[in-house]
Design a protein around this motif. Sequence first.
Motif, PDB file in Angstrom:
ATOM      1  N   TRP A 142     -40.808 163.603  40.045  1.00 27.54           N
ATOM      2  CA  TRP A 142     -41.690 162.445  40.008  1.00 27.54           C
ATOM      3  C   TRP A 142     -43.097 162.892  39.643  1.00 27.54           C
ATOM      4  CZ3 TRP A 142     -41.230 157.752  43.682  1.00 27.54           C
ATOM      5  CH2 TRP A 142     -39.908 157.277  43.697  1.00 27.54           C
ATOM      6  N   LEU A 143     -43.691 162.185  38.697  1.00 29.05           N
ATOM      7  CA  LEU A 143     -45.076 162.431  38.290  1.00 29.05           C
ATOM      8  C   LEU A 143     -45.872 161.158  38.560  1.00 29.05           C
ATOM      9  CD1 LEU A 143     -47.162 164.292  36.911  1.00 29.05           C
ATOM     10  CD2 LEU A 143     -46.440 163.295  34.727  1.00 29.05           C
ATOM     11  N   VAL A 144     -46.885 161.269  39.409  1.00 32.71           N
ATOM     12  CA  VAL A 144     -47.665 160.115  39.853  1.00 32.71           C
ATOM     13  C   VAL A 144     -49.127 160.368  39.501  1.00 32.71           C
ATOM     14  CG1 VAL A 144     -48.276 158.666  41.825  1.00 32.71           C
ATOM     15  CG2 VAL A 144     -46.016 159.750  41.735  1.00 32.71           C
ATOM     16  N   ALA A 145     -49.739 159.449  38.761  1.00 30.39           N
ATOM     17  CA  ALA A 145     -51.095 159.643  38.253  1.00 30.39           C
ATOM     18  C   ALA A 145     -51.900 158.356  38.405  1.00 30.39           C
ATOM     19  CB  ALA A 145     -51.043 160.066  36.786  1.00 30.39           C
ATOM     20  N   PHE A 158     -45.027 157.289  37.558  1.00 31.61           N
ATOM     21  CA  PHE A 158     -45.640 156.159  38.243  1.00 31.61           C
ATOM     22  C   PHE A 158     -47.156 156.317  38.171  1.00 31.61           C
ATOM     23  CE2 PHE A 158     -41.532 156.977  40.077  1.00 31.61           C
ATOM     24  CZ  PHE A 158     -40.957 155.735  40.257  1.00 31.61           C
ATOM     25  N   GLU A 159     -47.859 155.193  38.287  1.00 33.91           N
ATOM     26  CA  GLU A 159     -49.323 155.215  38.317  1.00 33.91           C
ATOM     27  C   GLU A 159     -49.816 154.416  39.510  1.00 33.91           C
ATOM     28  OE1 GLU A 159     -49.920 155.691  33.464  1.00 33.91           O
ATOM     29  OE2 GLU A 159     -50.569 153.839  34.457  1.00 33.91           O
ATOM     30  N   ALA A 203     -44.363 147.070  36.094  1.00 38.20           N
ATOM     31  CA  ALA A 203     -43.363 146.885  37.155  1.00 38.20           C
ATOM     32  C   ALA A 203     -43.960 147.407  38.455  1.00 38.20           C
ATOM     33  CB  ALA A 203     -42.086 147.638  36.809  1.00 38.20           C
ATOM     34  N   LEU A 204     -44.419 146.495  39.309  1.00 38.30           N
ATOM     35  CA  LEU A 204     -45.077 146.893  40.554  1.00 38.30           C
ATOM     36  C   LEU A 204     -44.051 147.334  41.584  1.00 38.30           C
ATOM     37  CD1 LEU A 204     -47.806 144.124  41.027  1.00 38.30           C
ATOM     38  CD2 LEU A 204     -48.000 146.329  39.891  1.00 38.30           C
ATOM     39  N   ARG A 205     -44.366 148.413  42.271  1.00 37.10           N
ATOM     40  CA  ARG A 205     -43.521 148.940  43.342  1.00 37.10           C
ATOM     41  C   ARG A 205     -44.394 149.178  44.573  1.00 37.10           C
ATOM     42  NH1 ARG A 205     -40.426 147.299  40.161  1.00 37.10           N
ATOM     43  NH2 ARG A 205     -38.936 148.449  38.872  1.00 37.10           N
ATOM     44  N   ILE A 262     -47.271 151.488  39.929  1.00 33.82           N
ATOM     45  CA  ILE A 262     -46.742 150.858  38.719  1.00 33.82           C
ATOM     46  C   ILE A 262     -45.749 151.830  38.108  1.00 33.82           C
ATOM     47  CG2 ILE A 262     -47.265 149.980  36.420  1.00 33.82           C
ATOM     48  CD1 ILE A 262     -49.956 150.038  39.074  1.00 33.82           C
ATOM     49  N   GLU A 263     -44.500 151.411  37.994  1.00 25.80           N
ATOM     50  CA  GLU A 263     -43.486 152.267  37.388  1.00 25.80           C
ATOM     51  C   GLU A 263     -43.630 152.217  35.874  1.00 25.80           C
ATOM     52  OE1 GLU A 263     -38.674 153.138  37.469  1.00 25.80           O
ATOM     53  OE2 GLU A 263     -39.507 151.490  38.633  1.00 25.80           O
TER      54      GLU A 263
END
Length: 458
Positions: free
Chosen positions: A143-146, A175-176, A196-198, A250-251
């Motif tokens: 998973w990369l989240v920025a 994801f952001e 796409a909100l998560r 946000i995916e």
Amino acid sequence: MVSFAHTDDGTAENVWAVAHRSPELPAQPLRIGDMRRLIVVAAHPDDETLGAGGLIARAGRAGVPVTVVVLTNGEASHPASSTHDPERLAALRRIEVSAAVAALAPEALVRLVDLPDGALTERLAEASRAISAEIGPGGPGTWLVAPWSRDGHPDHAAAAAAARQASLIGGVSRFEYPIWAWHWSTPADPIWSDGALRTLDLTPEDWLRKAQAMALHRSQVQPLSGLPGDEAIIQASFGAHFERGHETFIEIETETTSSLAGDFFEEFYAGNRDPWGFETRWYEERKRSQTLAALPRQRFGAALELGCSIGVLTAGLADRCDTVVAVDIAEQPLLVARARLADHPGVTFARLTLPAEWPDGSFDLIVISEVGYYFSAAELRTVLARCRDSLAAGGVIVACHWRHPVSEYPLTGDQVHAEIGGLAGFECTVEHRERDFLLEVFEAAPAQSVAQREGLVP
């Protein structure tokens, strides 16, 4: 970029709290079951805590390896300070971010890239290389989240762009997270409908660790001194956005993948009646029996089968349903399926390219078996929306998918089921998970179990 200042009044947190309880901000749960590595990118020290502190804490407590990549030292946070020059601020904030990440997840690694604060747009290549080095070979579960590309801050947009470039390697889920958008935008702003909100609900332990980590970013949450230019950057009204019991992400769909086209399947079936071994493999026979056994009713009226192939599962469905509409993208397997079920007048076949083409009618049962991972993430969401709209009241969705990665497929089976599990208004009533495949049944909430329907339990 949006023009705003941290001293602006901004949108009050109670406005967002109301929106999160209404359809105004439609979000699905962030499902982290397939996460095996977590890489969080921060444009500045404290971004990681504000936007993803709860996720870092959750991953750390679950034993998931966590790395936080901090692109700048945040030395430009107080440009008018007369007590702290950029060099002193940089040194201070490096210490703060290391302490904060340790509070979130003691085993997490912190990578300080040391790029200039306020100039990330000019240093994208270096930022991307630093992120790529942490991703390594990537692979399922990475998973990369920025920061969010639409957050309104140029360094945040640059960090998102660097993460995008670094994630072109296969198998990385991206994801952001918003930060400043909570301040300058409103729930009605169209930016919130683009992604796409998560949401990740925080446990009390997640929330506490996040609060402790945020307090360690003292240069941001407290004044540097009582002099002008040393005011706190994260003032109370803004900080309230990060005291919620959930975090929002946000995916981002991987741009290198698209749904598999019909030509792929026509070539796959060329000269081979049954390339997957539906008729010959015990694995397939056993899985098919379990799929039929998982149906929560003895009999259904109208059924829809997506991706019917040569019709082996279709035959089993025909014995349990009054009518079956079975669709596939390729003509060759449909020829075999039509011959197999020629004496079943209740079964009809159609060659359709989903989701652009869709069968008419309302269905009591929709079966999505070994087909979901052929779609891109965006098209899968459209397929599932069409499934929801095509279900009769009390209808059932049955999904079954191979769990091992296949390089040609845009998605994994687990990703498909995570998306189905996020369908608003549905709950999973059957879950059968093996090393090789995942079988689940989804029904409109609140749903009854088979035993409840038969009066065996209240």
